[in-house]
Design an enzyme around this catalytic site. Structure first.
Site, PDB file in Angstrom:
ATOM      1  N   ARG A  59      36.228  41.937  30.108  1.00 55.94           N
ATOM      2  CA  ARG A  59      36.492  40.233  30.790  1.00 55.94           C
ATOM      3  C   ARG A  59      38.148  40.749  32.022  1.00 55.94           C
ATOM      4  O   ARG A  59      38.792  40.256  32.843  1.00 55.94           O
ATOM      5  CB  ARG A  59      37.007  39.249  29.482  1.00 55.94           C
ATOM      6  CG  ARG A  59      35.793  38.319  29.705  1.00 55.94           C
ATOM      7  CD  ARG A  59      35.508  38.384  28.036  1.00 55.94           C
ATOM      8  NE  ARG A  59      35.277  39.633  27.225  1.00 55.94           N
ATOM      9  CZ  ARG A  59      34.196  39.778  27.087  1.00 55.94           C
ATOM     10  NH1 ARG A  59      33.439  38.822  27.446  1.00 55.94           N
ATOM     11  NH2 ARG A  59      33.572  41.214  26.224  1.00 55.94           N
ATOM     12  N   THR A  60      39.227  41.583  31.165  1.00 57.75           N
ATOM     13  CA  THR A  60      40.603  41.449  31.320  1.00 57.75           C
ATOM     14  C   THR A  60      39.962  42.506  32.582  1.00 57.75           C
ATOM     15  O   THR A  60      41.170  42.000  33.756  1.00 57.75           O
ATOM     16  CB  THR A  60      41.191  42.509  30.270  1.00 57.75           C
ATOM     17  OG1 THR A  60      41.375  42.065  29.341  1.00 57.75           O
ATOM     18  CG2 THR A  60      42.563  42.537  30.533  1.00 57.75           C
ATOM     19  N   LYS A  88      42.631  66.154  31.993  1.00 55.63           N
ATOM     20  CA  LYS A  88      43.228  67.607  32.240  1.00 55.63           C
ATOM     21  C   LYS A  88      44.373  67.745  31.381  1.00 55.63           C
ATOM     22  O   LYS A  88      44.826  69.060  31.122  1.00 55.63           O
ATOM     23  CB  LYS A  88      43.552  67.723  33.016  1.00 55.63           C
ATOM     24  CG  LYS A  88      42.135  68.578  34.167  1.00 55.63           C
ATOM     25  CD  LYS A  88      42.488  67.887  35.594  1.00 55.63           C
ATOM     26  CE  LYS A  88      42.002  67.878  36.398  1.00 55.63           C
ATOM     27  NZ  LYS A  88      42.280  67.465  37.887  1.00 55.63           N
ATOM     28  N   ARG A 109      45.684  48.921  29.695  1.00 52.27           N
ATOM     29  CA  ARG A 109      45.060  48.993  28.514  1.00 52.27           C
ATOM     30  C   ARG A 109      45.420  50.197  27.789  1.00 52.27           C
ATOM     31  O   ARG A 109      45.223  51.053  28.676  1.00 52.27           O
ATOM     32  CB  ARG A 109      44.191  48.274  28.981  1.00 52.27           C
ATOM     33  CG  ARG A 109      43.233  48.090  27.528  1.00 52.27           C
ATOM     34  CD  ARG A 109      42.249  47.710  27.518  1.00 52.27           C
ATOM     35  NE  ARG A 109      42.141  45.950  26.966  1.00 52.27           N
ATOM     36  CZ  ARG A 109      41.008  45.390  27.634  1.00 52.27           C
ATOM     37  NH1 ARG A 109      40.314  45.196  27.224  1.00 52.27           N
ATOM     38  NH2 ARG A 109      41.734  43.951  27.103  1.00 52.27           N
ATOM     39  N   HIS A 137      48.186  41.279  23.684  1.00 55.72           N
ATOM     40  CA  HIS A 137      47.454  41.191  24.823  1.00 55.72           C
ATOM     41  C   HIS A 137      48.142  39.867  25.269  1.00 55.72           C
ATOM     42  O   HIS A 137      47.717  38.680  25.387  1.00 55.72           O
ATOM     43  CB  HIS A 137      46.330  41.204  24.007  1.00 55.72           C
ATOM     44  CG  HIS A 137      45.070  40.875  25.386  1.00 55.72           C
ATOM     45  ND1 HIS A 137      45.121  41.176  26.576  1.00 55.72           N
ATOM     46  CD2 HIS A 137      43.516  40.849  25.265  1.00 55.72           C
ATOM     47  CE1 HIS A 137      44.109  40.962  26.922  1.00 55.72           C
ATOM     48  NE2 HIS A 137      43.193  41.493  26.694  1.00 55.72           N
TER      49      HIS A 137
HETATM   50  N1   CP Z   1      39.015  39.037  25.892  1.00 51.17           N
HETATM   51  C1   CP Z   1      39.312  40.794  26.162  1.00 51.17           C
HETATM   52  O1   CP Z   1      40.068  41.874  26.280  1.00 51.17           O
HETATM   53  O2   CP Z   1      38.438  41.244  26.319  1.00 51.17           O
HETATM   54  P1   CP Z   1      37.174  42.906  27.055  1.00 51.17           P
HETATM   55  O3   CP Z   1      38.005  43.752  26.055  1.00 51.17           O
HETATM   56  O4   CP Z   1      36.382  42.035  27.598  1.00 51.17           O
HETATM   57  O5   CP Z   1      38.760  43.062  28.597  1.00 51.17           O
END
Ligand code: CP
Length: 330
Positions: A59-60, A88, A109, A137
Site C-alpha cells: 500500500r505505502t 554492496k 521505509r 508510520h
Molecule cells: N499499511 C501499510 O503500511 O501497508 P504496506 O506495508 O503494504 O505499505
C-alpha cells in the site's frame, strides 16, 4: 494561508499541530476530488519522487508512486534494495545523498527506528517517513485520520466524542504508535482510548503516558469483549510476525483476537462506528466481515492512502492551496 509543510520533512505523527493537520485533511479532500474526476493534473510536473523501501510494502509503496504520477511527477521506484548498491555495503546516508541528487523528495521505509532522522542529515530535500522500525508510520496515521474525518462528516458526528479501541500488537505496531501520537490533536484532547492486547504486546508505557498527559482517558485491557460495544472506531491490527525472535511466542499470540460477524453483532450499529485496519491483514478480520458497511478498510481507508499521499507530496513540494482549488474549480 501559506503552505506550512513546504520543504518540510514528515518524520513523526506528533509534529502536526491542529492547524497543519486541518490543512492536510482539507488538501486530502481536494485530492480525492481531483483523483475521482480523473482529469489530468500537472501540479507536480517536473518533480521526481524516490521511493526507497528497505522493507516490503504494497500500500505505502504503491500509493506513493500512484500519488506522484497522478499529480504529473516522475518516480524512482526502489522496492527491493537488494538490487541497489546497498547490497554492496553502501550505508543509508550515502544512499540518501545519491538519490537526493536525482530527485526532489524521498519516501523512506526502513527497519531502524532512527532511520528517517539519519536520512534528514544526509540531504536538504524533504524526507517522508514511510515506516521506520516499530516506531513511526506518520503518513498511515494521516490517512487513518482522514478516513475517520470522512466518517465523522458523513454521519454528523463530533470528533471530540469518539471512543477509540486499538486492538492487537500494540508493542510492535508502528501504525498504532503513530496513531496514538496524533489522536489527541485530532480529538482536541478529549477522547477515550482502549488499548486491547495480550499482556506481552502492550502499548509502550511512554506512549500511554504522553496520551494521558495530553488529556485522553486511556485504559488497557486484554479482553476485546469488554470494549467492542463501546467503540466508535475499532482499529484492528496484525500481530507483527517480523519483529518476533521466537516463532513459538508468535504462535501463542497470533490468533488472540479475530473480528468475526459475531463480534460485529456486539459492536455499535451502522453510522455509529467504523472498523479500520492499516493492512496487510493475515486472519485477524474474518472475510465475512468485509461486506459489513461498518468495515471501511477496503472501501475508504485504502483509497484515502492515495489521496492523503497526494496531499503530502504536494505540500512538501511547495504547492499552494489556491493552486489545488484552481484545479477543482476549473
Ligand atoms: N499499511 C501499510 O503500511 O501497508 P504496506 O506495508 O503494504 O505499505
Amino acid at each position: 494561508m501559506t503552505n506550512p509543510l513546504a520543504g518540510k520533512d514528515i518524520l513523526t505523527s506528533d509534529q502536526f499541530d491542529l492547524e497543519t493537520l486541518e490543512s492536510v485533511l482539507r488538501w486530502t479532500e481536494m485530492m480525492r476530488i481531483i483523483e475521482q474526476t480523473g482529469r489530468p493534473c500537472d501540479l507536480l510536473n517536473g518533480n521526481i519522487l524516490t521511493a526507497l523501501f528497505y522493507q516490503p510494502s504494497s500500500r505505502t509503496f504503491g500509493s506513493f508512486l500512484s500519488a506522484m504520477q497522478r499529480l504529473g511527477g516522475g518516480i524512482i521506484p526502489i522496492q527491493n534494495v537488494d538490487y541497489s548498491s546497498v547490497i554492496k555495503g553502501e550505508d543509508l546516508p550515502d544512499t540518501i545523498a545519491t538519490f537526493a541528487s536525482y530527485s526532489d523528495v524521498i519516501a523512506l521505509r526502513h527497519p531502524d527506528n532512527g532511520s528517517s532522522l539519519i536520512a534528514t542529515d544526509a540531504t536538504e530535500k524533504p524526507i517522508i517517513n514511510a515506516g521506520s522500525g516499530t516506531s513511526e508510520h506518520p503518513t498511515q496515521t494521516l490517512l487513518d485520520i482522514a478516513t475517520i474525518e470522512n466518517y465523522v462528516r458523513r454521519n454528523g458526528r463530533s470528533r471530540k466524542e469518539l471512543v477509540l479501541a486499538m486492538i492487537g500488537d500494540l508493542k510492535n505496531g508502528r501504525t498504532v504508535h503513530s496513531f496514538l501520537g496524533l489522536w489527541p490533536t485530532y480529538t482536541m484532547n478529549s477522547s477515550t482510548v482502549y488499548c486491547v492486547s495480550p499482556e506481552s504486546l502492550r502499548m509502550p508505557i511512554d506512549l500511554l503516558r504522553n496520551a494521558r498527559n495530553a488529556g485522553l482517558e486511556v485504559e488497557e485491557t486484554t479482553d476485546l469483549n469488554e470494549v467492542v460495544g463501546l467503540a466508535d472506531v475499532l482499529y484492528m491490527t496484525r500481530v507483527q510476525k517480523e519483529w518476533f525472535k521466537d516463532a513459538e511466542e508468535y504462535k501463542e499470540v497470533k490468533g488472540e483476537y479475530v473480528i468475526t460477524p459475531e463480534t460485529m453483532e456486539r459492536a455499535k450499529p451502522e453510522g455509529e462506528m467504523i472498523l479500520l485496519h492499516p493492512f496487510p491483514r493475515v486472519d485477524e478480520i474474518s472475510r465475512d466481515v468485509d461486506s459489513d458497511p461498518r468495515a471501511q478498510y477496503m472501501k475508504i481507508q485504502i483509497p484515502y492512502g492515495l489521496y492523503t499521499r497526494m496531499a503530502i507530496l504536494a505540500a512538501v513540494l511547495g504547492v499552494e492551496e489556491e493552486q489545488i482549488s484552481g484545479y477543482i474549480e476549473d
